[in-house]
Motif scaffolding. Sequence first.
Motif, PDB file in Angstrom:
ATOM      1  N   ALA A  66       0.840  -1.187   0.000  1.00 54.79           N
ATOM      2  CA  ALA A  66       0.000   0.000   0.000  1.00 54.79           C
ATOM      3  C   ALA A  66       0.874   1.236   0.000  1.00 54.79           C
ATOM      4  CB  ALA A  66      -0.934  -0.003   1.209  1.00 54.79           C
ATOM      5  N   GLY A  67       1.293   1.641  -1.200  1.00 54.20           N
ATOM      6  CA  GLY A  67       2.005   2.898  -1.348  1.00 54.20           C
ATOM      7  C   GLY A  67       0.989   3.957  -1.741  1.00 54.20           C
ATOM      8  N   LEU A  68       1.331   4.823  -2.685  1.00 55.21           N
ATOM      9  CA  LEU A  68       0.320   5.739  -3.215  1.00 55.21           C
ATOM     10  C   LEU A  68      -0.800   4.937  -3.864  1.00 55.21           C
ATOM     11  CD1 LEU A  68       2.497   8.580  -4.772  1.00 55.21           C
ATOM     12  CD2 LEU A  68       1.088   8.704  -2.707  1.00 55.21           C
ATOM     13  N   LEU A  69      -0.422   3.811  -4.495  1.00 55.29           N
ATOM     14  CA  LEU A  69      -1.374   2.860  -5.058  1.00 55.29           C
ATOM     15  C   LEU A  69      -1.237   1.546  -4.309  1.00 55.29           C
ATOM     16  CD1 LEU A  69      -0.561   3.611  -8.806  1.00 55.29           C
ATOM     17  CD2 LEU A  69      -2.488   4.518  -7.492  1.00 55.29           C
ATOM     18  N   SER A  70      -2.241   0.708  -4.390  1.00 51.01           N
ATOM     19  CA  SER A  70      -2.181  -0.604  -3.736  1.00 51.01           C
ATOM     20  C   SER A  70      -1.963  -1.685  -4.788  1.00 51.01           C
ATOM     21  CB  SER A  70      -3.477  -0.881  -2.964  1.00 51.01           C
ATOM     22  OG  SER A  70      -3.601  -0.006  -1.872  1.00 51.01           O
ATOM     23  N   ARG A  71      -1.100  -2.631  -4.464  1.00 51.38           N
ATOM     24  CA  ARG A  71      -0.754  -3.701  -5.401  1.00 51.38           C
ATOM     25  C   ARG A  71      -0.707  -5.025  -4.649  1.00 51.38           C
ATOM     26  NH1 ARG A  71       0.875  -3.808 -10.506  1.00 51.38           N
ATOM     27  NH2 ARG A  71       2.242  -5.462 -11.282  1.00 51.38           N
ATOM     28  N   ILE A  72      -1.277  -6.058  -5.246  1.00 49.76           N
ATOM     29  CA  ILE A  72      -1.325  -7.370  -4.609  1.00 49.76           C
ATOM     30  C   ILE A  72      -0.455  -8.358  -5.374  1.00 49.76           C
ATOM     31  CG2 ILE A  72      -3.333  -8.192  -5.916  1.00 49.76           C
ATOM     32  CD1 ILE A  72      -4.325  -9.514  -3.296  1.00 49.76           C
ATOM     33  N   THR A  73       0.198  -9.224  -4.639  1.00 47.29           N
ATOM     34  CA  THR A  73       0.996 -10.308  -5.214  1.00 47.29           C
ATOM     35  C   THR A  73       0.534 -11.609  -4.575  1.00 47.29           C
ATOM     36  OG1 THR A  73       2.918  -8.841  -5.434  1.00 47.29           O
ATOM     37  CG2 THR A  73       3.331 -11.215  -5.566  1.00 47.29           C
ATOM     38  N   ILE A  74       0.191 -12.590  -5.396  1.00 47.45           N
ATOM     39  CA  ILE A  74      -0.271 -13.886  -4.906  1.00 47.45           C
ATOM     40  C   ILE A  74       0.652 -14.972  -5.449  1.00 47.45           C
ATOM     41  CG2 ILE A  74      -2.164 -15.543  -4.851  1.00 47.45           C
ATOM     42  CD1 ILE A  74      -4.083 -13.199  -5.287  1.00 47.45           C
ATOM     43  N   VAL A  75       1.242 -15.746  -4.536  1.00 50.99           N
ATOM     44  CA  VAL A  75       2.183 -16.803  -4.917  1.00 50.99           C
ATOM     45  C   VAL A  75       1.693 -18.141  -4.388  1.00 50.99           C
ATOM     46  CG1 VAL A  75       4.540 -17.679  -4.662  1.00 50.99           C
ATOM     47  CG2 VAL A  75       4.150 -15.223  -4.985  1.00 50.99           C
ATOM     48  N   ASP A  76       1.678 -19.146  -5.258  1.00 51.14           N
ATOM     49  CA  ASP A  76       1.375 -20.517  -4.868  1.00 51.14           C
ATOM     50  C   ASP A  76       2.693 -21.199  -4.545  1.00 51.14           C
ATOM     51  OD1 ASP A  76       0.646 -23.132  -4.566  1.00 51.14           O
ATOM     52  OD2 ASP A  76      -0.288 -23.359  -6.535  1.00 51.14           O
ATOM     53  N   ASN A  77       3.046 -21.253  -3.270  1.00 50.44           N
ATOM     54  CA  ASN A  77       4.327 -21.831  -2.868  1.00 50.44           C
ATOM     55  C   ASN A  77       4.409 -23.326  -3.155  1.00 50.44           C
ATOM     56  OD1 ASN A  77       6.129 -19.839  -1.906  1.00 50.44           O
ATOM     57  ND2 ASN A  77       4.920 -19.575  -0.058  1.00 50.44           N
ATOM     58  N   ASN A  78       3.282 -24.002  -3.126  1.00 44.07           N
ATOM     59  CA  ASN A  78       3.293 -25.451  -3.370  1.00 44.07           C
ATOM     60  C   ASN A  78       3.784 -25.791  -4.766  1.00 44.07           C
ATOM     61  OD1 ASN A  78       2.312 -26.036  -0.798  1.00 44.07           O
ATOM     62  ND2 ASN A  78       0.171 -25.897  -1.449  1.00 44.07           N
ATOM     63  N   ASN A  79       3.487 -24.893  -5.719  1.00 45.69           N
ATOM     64  CA  ASN A  79       3.898 -25.122  -7.105  1.00 45.69           C
ATOM     65  C   ASN A  79       4.931 -24.113  -7.592  1.00 45.69           C
ATOM     66  OD1 ASN A  79       1.997 -27.359  -7.833  1.00 45.69           O
ATOM     67  ND2 ASN A  79       0.467 -25.799  -7.304  1.00 45.69           N
ATOM     68  N   SER A  80       5.462 -23.318  -6.654  1.00 47.93           N
ATOM     69  CA  SER A  80       6.459 -22.284  -6.987  1.00 47.93           C
ATOM     70  C   SER A  80       5.994 -21.445  -8.173  1.00 47.93           C
ATOM     71  CB  SER A  80       7.816 -22.920  -7.290  1.00 47.93           C
ATOM     72  OG  SER A  80       8.310 -23.606  -6.169  1.00 47.93           O
ATOM     73  N   ALA A  81       4.778 -20.931  -8.072  1.00 51.94           N
ATOM     74  CA  ALA A  81       4.197 -20.189  -9.187  1.00 51.94           C
ATOM     75  C   ALA A  81       3.656 -18.846  -8.722  1.00 51.94           C
ATOM     76  CB  ALA A  81       3.070 -21.001  -9.823  1.00 51.94           C
ATOM     77  N   LEU A  82       3.988 -17.801  -9.475  1.00 53.17           N
ATOM     78  CA  LEU A  82       3.398 -16.484  -9.244  1.00 53.17           C
ATOM     79  C   LEU A  82       2.061 -16.467  -9.971  1.00 53.17           C
ATOM     80  CD1 LEU A  82       3.597 -13.517  -8.271  1.00 53.17           C
ATOM     81  CD2 LEU A  82       4.668 -12.992 -10.465  1.00 53.17           C
ATOM     82  N   LEU A  83       0.973 -16.413  -9.225  1.00 58.34           N
ATOM     83  CA  LEU A  83      -0.358 -16.494  -9.821  1.00 58.34           C
ATOM     84  C   LEU A  83      -0.872 -15.135 -10.272  1.00 58.34           C
ATOM     85  CD1 LEU A  83      -2.154 -19.042  -7.475  1.00 58.34           C
ATOM     86  CD2 LEU A  83      -0.821 -19.464  -9.547  1.00 58.34           C
ATOM     87  N   LEU A  84      -0.522 -14.098  -9.527  1.00 60.00           N
ATOM     88  CA  LEU A  84      -1.079 -12.792  -9.873  1.00 60.00           C
ATOM     89  C   LEU A  84      -0.244 -11.667  -9.303  1.00 60.00           C
ATOM     90  CD1 LEU A  84      -3.466 -11.297 -11.210  1.00 60.00           C
ATOM     91  CD2 LEU A  84      -4.662 -11.428  -9.031  1.00 60.00           C
ATOM     92  N   GLU A  85      -0.059 -10.647 -10.111  1.00 59.89           N
ATOM     93  CA  GLU A  85       0.598  -9.399  -9.688  1.00 59.89           C
ATOM     94  C   GLU A  85      -0.218  -8.293 -10.322  1.00 59.89           C
ATOM     95  OE1 GLU A  85       3.799  -7.711  -7.582  1.00 59.89           O
ATOM     96  OE2 GLU A  85       4.408  -9.558  -8.576  1.00 59.89           O
ATOM     97  N   SER A  86      -0.918  -7.493  -9.498  1.00 55.60           N
ATOM     98  CA  SER A  86      -1.836  -6.516 -10.068  1.00 55.60           C
ATOM     99  C   SER A  86      -2.094  -5.365  -9.102  1.00 55.60           C
ATOM    100  CB  SER A  86      -3.173  -7.195 -10.403  1.00 55.60           C
ATOM    101  OG  SER A  86      -4.132  -6.256 -10.854  1.00 55.60           O
ATOM    102  N   ASP A  87      -2.352  -4.183  -9.662  1.00 59.78           N
ATOM    103  CA  ASP A  87      -2.859  -3.087  -8.855  1.00 59.78           C
ATOM    104  C   ASP A  87      -4.289  -3.415  -8.437  1.00 59.78           C
ATOM    105  OD1 ASP A  87      -0.498  -1.764  -9.245  1.00 59.78           O
ATOM    106  OD2 ASP A  87      -1.285  -0.322 -10.695  1.00 59.78           O
ATOM    107  N   THR A  88      -4.675  -2.947  -7.261  1.00 63.21           N
ATOM    108  CA  THR A  88      -6.047  -3.159  -6.789  1.00 63.21           C
ATOM    109  C   THR A  88      -6.828  -1.858  -6.680  1.00 63.21           C
ATOM    110  OG1 THR A  88      -5.492  -2.949  -4.436  1.00 63.21           O
ATOM    111  CG2 THR A  88      -5.257  -5.134  -5.432  1.00 63.21           C
ATOM    112  N   GLY A  89      -6.128  -0.730  -6.655  1.00 64.42           N
ATOM    113  CA  GLY A  89      -6.798   0.561  -6.516  1.00 64.42           C
ATOM    114  C   GLY A  89      -5.923   1.552  -5.778  1.00 64.42           C
ATOM    115  N   PRO A  90      -6.520   2.547  -5.157  1.00 65.09           N
ATOM    116  CA  PRO A  90      -5.729   3.553  -4.449  1.00 65.09           C
ATOM    117  C   PRO A  90      -5.084   2.980  -3.198  1.00 65.09           C
ATOM    118  CG  PRO A  90      -8.062   3.883  -4.008  1.00 65.09           C
ATOM    119  CD  PRO A  90      -7.975   2.808  -5.051  1.00 65.09           C
ATOM    120  N   GLY A  91      -3.925   3.538  -2.881  1.00 67.74           N
ATOM    121  CA  GLY A  91      -3.293   3.240  -1.611  1.00 67.74           C
ATOM    122  C   GLY A  91      -3.522   4.447  -0.703  1.00 67.74           C
TER     123      GLY A  91
END
Length: 232
Positions: free
Chosen positions: A31-56
């Motif tokens: 949560a900086g000026l904008l908010s950004r989410i990162t979702i990682v599936d550790n079981n499969n060592s996979a980055l599932l999503l990296e995206s802005d969500t809205g204002p921070g």
Amino acid sequence: ILAGGPGVLPVSAGSLKIAKRVSGPAVFINAGLLSRITIVDNNNSALLLESDTGPGTVLIDKCVREADCPEGFDRDGHLSQKGVVNTECLEKLSSDPWFTKPAPKQSSVDSFIHLLDEKSLKKLNSLDKIATVTALTAKTIFDFYSREYSLDTPQAIWLSGGGSNNLTLIDYLNAYFEPVAVRNIEELGIPSDVKIPLTLGLSVDSFLSGNALPWESGSNPKIRPLARWVFP
């Protein structure tokens, strides 16, 4: 850009390395000026999503400056704590078309400024306005998570960025995410204000060490690893 993409560097390598400090699914919110989410599936060592969500904090800061606060930001969420969230206004603000766009998506600090012209928001006093836009940051993060997250319940939501110092924002996030706790990324040994540059640095290090990066947004990828650096 050379790969045909929008100019956003892929940081999957760094995100995967940071996520190894978490057991099970890893969910990070910056949560900086904008908010950004990162979702990682550790079981499969996979980055599932990296995206802005809205204002921070961008709308919070602007409302604070309009209230002539000398610091120009809501230190520790002290001002928003004094205000009352207008739920009708909050629902109106969170219904903006940008929030329902499919993920992943990008925004800029100008993407949400028009929300300050919402009539129901302009009618509020300064403190209620600050409280409402603070709640907007929390709600839009949670709404995005609810739409896009499909793994097992995470151990925690790991928060970083300047917004991680706003205690009222943290209270709102905890209320939305309950029973999942919202915890500061510093508990993982990562200073909350360097999560983004650290992720980028780890990704660049991986690239310079000879590992290919996924230019997923590119239509004409031409970038290759530079090979491993060798020092005497």
